[in-house]
Structure formats: C-alpha cells, structure tokens
Design a protein around this motif. Structure first.
Motif, short mmCIF file in Angstrom:
data_model
loop_
_atom_site.label_atom_id
_atom_site.label_comp_id
_atom_site.label_asym_id
_atom_site.label_seq_id
_atom_site.Cartn_x
_atom_site.Cartn_y
_atom_site.Cartn_z
N CYS A 226 49.57 35.42 42.49
CA CYS A 226 50.39 34.26 42.72
C CYS A 226 51.10 34.31 44.21
CB CYS A 226 51.47 33.72 41.59
SG CYS A 226 52.44 32.59 42.03
N ALA A 227 51.06 33.23 44.99
CA ALA A 227 51.80 33.24 46.30
C ALA A 227 52.45 31.83 46.18
CB ALA A 227 50.84 33.38 47.37
N SER A 228 53.43 31.63 45.13
CA SER A 228 53.95 30.34 45.25
C SER A 228 55.17 30.15 46.14
CB SER A 228 54.55 30.09 43.64
OG SER A 228 55.34 28.91 43.79
N PRO A 229 55.15 29.03 46.92
CA PRO A 229 56.43 28.82 47.69
C PRO A 229 57.57 28.03 46.76
CG PRO A 229 54.69 27.24 48.11
CD PRO A 229 53.96 28.02 47.08
N GLU A 230 57.39 27.60 45.74
CA GLU A 230 57.98 26.54 44.70
C GLU A 230 58.88 27.28 43.74
OE1 GLU A 230 57.62 22.20 43.04
OE2 GLU A 230 56.01 22.99 43.96
N GLY A 359 40.76 22.79 32.35
CA GLY A 359 41.93 22.94 31.83
C GLY A 359 42.85 23.78 32.92
N ARG A 360 44.16 23.47 32.97
CA ARG A 360 45.08 24.30 33.84
C ARG A 360 45.63 25.43 33.36
NH1 ARG A 360 49.14 19.64 36.80
NH2 ARG A 360 47.40 18.26 37.83
N GLY A 361 46.07 25.36 32.06
CA GLY A 361 46.18 26.81 31.61
C GLY A 361 47.74 27.07 31.99
N ILE A 362 47.79 28.25 32.79
CA ILE A 362 48.97 28.87 33.19
C ILE A 362 49.17 28.19 34.63
CG2 ILE A 362 47.92 30.76 34.62
CD1 ILE A 362 50.39 32.50 33.79
N PHE A 363 48.23 27.62 35.37
CA PHE A 363 48.37 26.91 36.61
C PHE A 363 49.23 25.81 36.56
CE2 PHE A 363 47.01 23.55 39.53
CZ PHE A 363 47.45 24.14 40.57
N SER A 364 50.07 25.36 37.15
CA SER A 364 51.33 24.49 37.05
C SER A 364 52.18 24.63 36.10
CB SER A 364 50.74 23.10 37.35
OG SER A 364 50.04 22.58 36.24
N GLY A 365 52.07 25.77 35.44
CA GLY A 365 53.10 26.27 34.54
C GLY A 365 54.39 26.85 35.32
N ALA A 366 54.74 27.93 34.53
CA ALA A 366 55.96 28.70 35.36
C ALA A 366 56.13 30.36 35.12
CB ALA A 366 57.44 28.19 35.07
N VAL A 367 56.39 30.95 35.90
CA VAL A 367 56.49 32.44 35.78
C VAL A 367 57.97 32.99 36.09
CG1 VAL A 367 55.84 34.67 36.25
CG2 VAL A 367 53.95 33.00 35.78
N VAL A 381 53.58 27.76 39.13
CA VAL A 381 52.26 28.53 39.48
C VAL A 381 51.38 27.67 40.19
CG1 VAL A 381 50.53 29.59 38.58
CG2 VAL A 381 52.89 29.80 37.38
N ILE A 382 51.42 27.77 41.60
CA ILE A 382 50.54 27.30 42.46
C ILE A 382 50.13 28.14 43.40
CG2 ILE A 382 51.25 24.63 42.12
CD1 ILE A 382 53.00 25.32 44.73
N ARG A 383 49.05 27.88 44.45
CA ARG A 383 48.74 28.85 45.17
C ARG A 383 48.36 30.16 44.65
NH1 ARG A 383 51.19 25.96 49.62
NH2 ARG A 383 51.40 23.77 48.56
N SER A 384 47.63 30.05 43.49
CA SER A 384 47.48 31.16 42.67
C SER A 384 46.10 31.47 42.05
CB SER A 384 48.26 31.10 41.29
OG SER A 384 49.76 31.10 41.58
N ILE A 385 45.59 32.63 42.15
CA ILE A 385 44.19 32.95 41.36
C ILE A 385 44.65 33.56 40.14
CG2 ILE A 385 42.62 34.76 41.81
CD1 ILE A 385 43.29 35.12 44.82
N MET A 386 43.51 33.09 39.26
CA MET A 386 43.65 33.45 37.77
C MET A 386 42.41 34.19 37.70
SD MET A 386 45.71 30.58 38.37
CE MET A 386 44.55 29.01 38.04
N TYR A 387 42.54 35.40 36.78
CA TYR A 387 41.37 36.29 36.83
C TYR A 387 41.44 36.76 35.34
CZ TYR A 387 38.23 40.29 37.57
OH TYR A 387 37.27 40.94 37.38
N ASN A 388 40.57 36.57 34.58
CA ASN A 388 40.29 37.34 33.24
C ASN A 388 39.08 38.38 33.64
OD1 ASN A 388 39.00 37.79 30.61
ND2 ASN A 388 40.05 36.26 29.95
N ALA A 389 39.65 39.46 33.49
CA ALA A 389 38.83 40.52 33.75
C ALA A 389 37.69 40.72 32.63
CB ALA A 389 39.60 41.97 34.04
N SER A 390 37.77 40.72 31.60
CA SER A 390 36.83 40.75 30.46
C SER A 390 35.80 39.92 30.70
CB SER A 390 37.60 40.77 29.16
OG SER A 390 38.41 41.86 28.84
#
Length: 429
Positions: A226-230, A359-367, A381-390
């Motif tokens: 994640c590289a969020s500015p917000e 589906g947005r999932g964790i995107f546009s959520g909050a960490v 959670v914007i400007r982010s890469i989501m990755y499921n390794a499995s």
C-alpha cells in the motif's frame, strides 16, 4: 540504549537502512503490519514508522455482526491492536449487498495483538518486548536481500476503455435524475498465475511513490502492498479528525513551470472543488453523529499537497467526540469513507455494486492501529496492490469521483495515472 520495563531504545545511524532490515526480519512471521509515514511532517503527524509482528491473539470476522463482536474483543483489556476494516462491512452498517466477492481472501475484519512492537524514528528504534536486545541484534544482523525478479506477469483490465466510458455516461444519468450527486467508480487491473516477491515490490513502490500512509501488511498468504496518501480517521483523546482526498492532477518533476501550473489549476478547478466540498459535507455529517454538538469544524478546505506521482486536494475536518463513545459507534457512523463512495452514501454504494465488476474487499477499506488508550489512526486503502500468494492472484484498483460535469475520457486517464505507480512497481522487479 535505554530501557523501561520491556521497552528498549537503541540508537541508529541510517533509518532507511533500518527499515529494510526490519522488513526482511519481519518476513519470517506469518502476520505482520508495517506502517510508514515516509518522513512527511504535517500538523497531524504522530509516529514515523510502526512495525507489529507475531500474534498473541486475534479477532477475525466477516460481515454480519462483526462490528459488535469486535467491540466485545476491544473491551476485554487495553492493548495494542493492528489490522483492517474491509469495504464489505458496509453491508452490515447500511444493510446493502455485494454482488462480487473479492478474490484476495482478506476477511472483512481482522485485528491482532502483536508479540513485538517496533517504533522507528529518525535516529532511534524502540522495541517493546522482553527480548528487545536480542531482537535488535537480529534485525541489525539481517543481511541485505538480493533483489528478486518477478516472473512475467500479464496485467489485464477488468473493464475496457469503451465499457468504462459507457458506464460513466450511465452514472451521469443517475446524477441527472437526482439519484446521487457524486459517485466514486473504480475499475480493477488484475493478473492470474502471478508470482511476485512482495517485499521487493513494496520497496520499489515506496521508492517511486513514498506516501504518508503506506503499509506492508501480511496475513499468512495474503498481502497488501500500500502507498496510500490518505488518512481515514485519527483519534487522539477526545478529538477526532478525517482528511478526505478529492482532486488529482499530474506532477511534472522535470518542468517546474508545468508542475506549478498543474498545482494551480487543481486549486482553481471548479469540478475538483465541487467534489471536494461534497465529501467534506458528507464527513461533517458523519462526524456530527459521534461528536458533541457544535464541535465539528473544517480545519482546512481545498489544501493542495504534492506527492511524487500527483498533486492532491485534501481537506481536514475535526470534532470533539461525545463522552463514552465506542470504536464501533464511530466506525458505524463514518465507514466506508465518503471519498471512496460519494453522496448520498447509501445510494452510491448500491450503484457501485451495480456498476463495478469486481469486489473491493480490503480496497477502499482501512488499515491501521488502536492503542491501549483507544486512540487510533487508519488510512484509506488506495494506491495499493493486493496479492494472494496461494491463489497467485494479484490486482490493484483505481477510480475517481464522478459528477455530472465529468469528462469520461479524462476520468479514464486519471485512473490510468493513479494505476501507474502500482504497475511500475510490479514490472520494474
């Protein structure tokens, strides 16, 4: 070195090198959360860098009665917690639905009490653990990782340019009919059979786009880069504030004149101002539900801030919380954030579900984190890469605020501009 109870403070010479070592060391754990401010000094700056690793215990839940169950977990005892709120919590907050399930596999809520907490400042590392000295030695002795190259990755768009433009025209019809005033519409860029080294991708993304609410977040095989500015919400004592972003323009780092003009044009843009003031009004209304009457105010309107990739229009809204207000009550009043939905919030979430194809999932959520005193700080959670390794599934999403005056071609170009940093971090490895 100095120590208080289980907290030890160690002097360091190079904080950037320390960050790399901390991440390499943390990668041995199945769960960790790394939050990085990247040295952005603002009026609301708190901690430069936080790393939470390992799990003493945790809370995990999907939409249903998740927020009430979370409050029970929070009430058990004071402690540090790190984790996230996923976008689909909207379903229990506003009684709406989701047509698509995110393929990344993040639960709707996850928080963990870490075994080790590490704070990094400009010249110190503070480690909160009974084995602090041993941990510091392990981190400092961590060898520099060799840069791993990603396998070839084929990134596709879930929505074609033609489909995107047609959708924007449909959304403008909804606005003309009075269904809504502004809506945040996002599209997904994705790759299947993707194999990446998340740490290398995060380091590359941080180099090209070092934003103040960045995060590298790992839950077993699930990664958020994640590289969020917000900032979504920050609580400190009885004060709460939100800093929504609406308004984006390009940077021209090799041309000072064009860069300055782009910044000035953003500030003067009627379209961006109208979007920004809409979300400011929405946030004011949200905060008024949990703040004492008359205390909600706009601290800054249409602030222009420059980041490596883009200029952004950011406003700041704050208020004084009501007595004995709970984390769950605050979340129900404010989540999802207006900058990622639009106005009115419930109706646009229905339209988002109708028109978005993922589906947005964790995107546009909050960490973020919650302290033992129940203060907290969460990003968007914007400007982010989501990755499921499995599953070897990788994606990132980009969007913009659509109003009746939106030019579909320009909105499409804005999405591509926002996606460029993520795409570059993947392909430069």
């Amino acid at each position: 070195m100095s120590a208080t109870n289980t907290n030890c403070i160690f002097t360091i010479a190079d904080p950037e090198n320390a960050k790399k070592k901390m991440l390499s060391w943390a990668n041995q754990f199945g769960i960790f959360c790394f939050l990085d401010n990247h040295r952005y000094q603002t009026n609301y700056h708190s901690i430069e860098c936080l790393l939470a690793v390992g799990k003493k215990n945790s809370f995990i839940a999907n939409t249903g009665n998740a927020l009430n169950e979370l409050q029970g977990f929070l009430n058990e005892k004071p402690r540090w917690l790190f984790g996230h709120l996923g976008y689909d919590l909207k379903n229990e907050i506003e009684s709406v639905t989701s047509s698509y399930k995110s393929r990344h596999g993040f639960p709707d809520i996850f928080f963990f009490e870490p075994k080790i907490i590490i704070r990094l400042s400009e010249n110190e590392i503070e480690i909160e653990n009974e084995n602090a000295e041993k941990i510091f030695e392990e981190i400092m002795q961590t060898l520099e990782r060799s840069e791993l190259k990603n396998d070839p990755i084929n990134i596709q768009q879930r929505v074609s340019k033609k489909e995107y433009i047609e959708t924007i025209e449909q959304l403008k019809k909804h606005i003309l009919r009075g269904d809504c005033y502004e809506i945040n519409y996002c599209m997904e860029f994705f790759a299947e059979e993707a194999v990446i080294d998340p740490l290398s991708v995060y380091e590359k993304l941080s180099k090209t786009s070092p934003n103040p609410f960045s995060a590298l977040y790992k839950i077993e095989d699930k990664w958020l880069i994640c590289a969020s500015p917000e900032r979504f919400l920050k609580r400190e004592g009885n004060k709460i504030l939100s800093q929504p972003i609406k308004g984006t323009s390009s940077r021209f780092l090799k041309d000072d004149f064009k860069d300055k003009r782009s910044k000035e044009e953003l500030y003067a843009s009627e379209k961006d101002r109208s979007e920004n003031v809409m979300v400011v009004d929405l946030v004011r209304n949200d905060l008024a539900r949990v703040c004492k009457e008359g205390t909600v105010k706009v601290d800054e309107l249409f602030g222009i801030y420059s980041f490596p990739q883009v200029h952004q229009m950011i406003s700041t809204i704050s208020g004084e919380l009501k007595d004995e207000i709970s984390f769950t009550e605050i979340t129900k009043a404010t989540f999802p954030m207006g900058s990622m939905t639009g106005a009115p919030k419930r109706k646009v979430m229905e339209l988002i579900d109708q028109y978005e194809r993922s589906g947005r999932g964790i995107f546009s959520g909050a960490v973020g984190y919650i302290t033992p005193e129940m203060d907290f700080d969460f990003n968007v959670v914007i400007r982010s890469i989501m990755y499921n390794a499995s599953e070897k599934y990788l994606s990132f999403m980009a969007g913009s605020g659509i109003t009746f005056y939106s030019d579909a071609e320009k909105e499409y170009e804005e999405c591509l501009l926002k996606a460029e940093a993520m795409r570059g971090a993947i392909f430069s490895n």
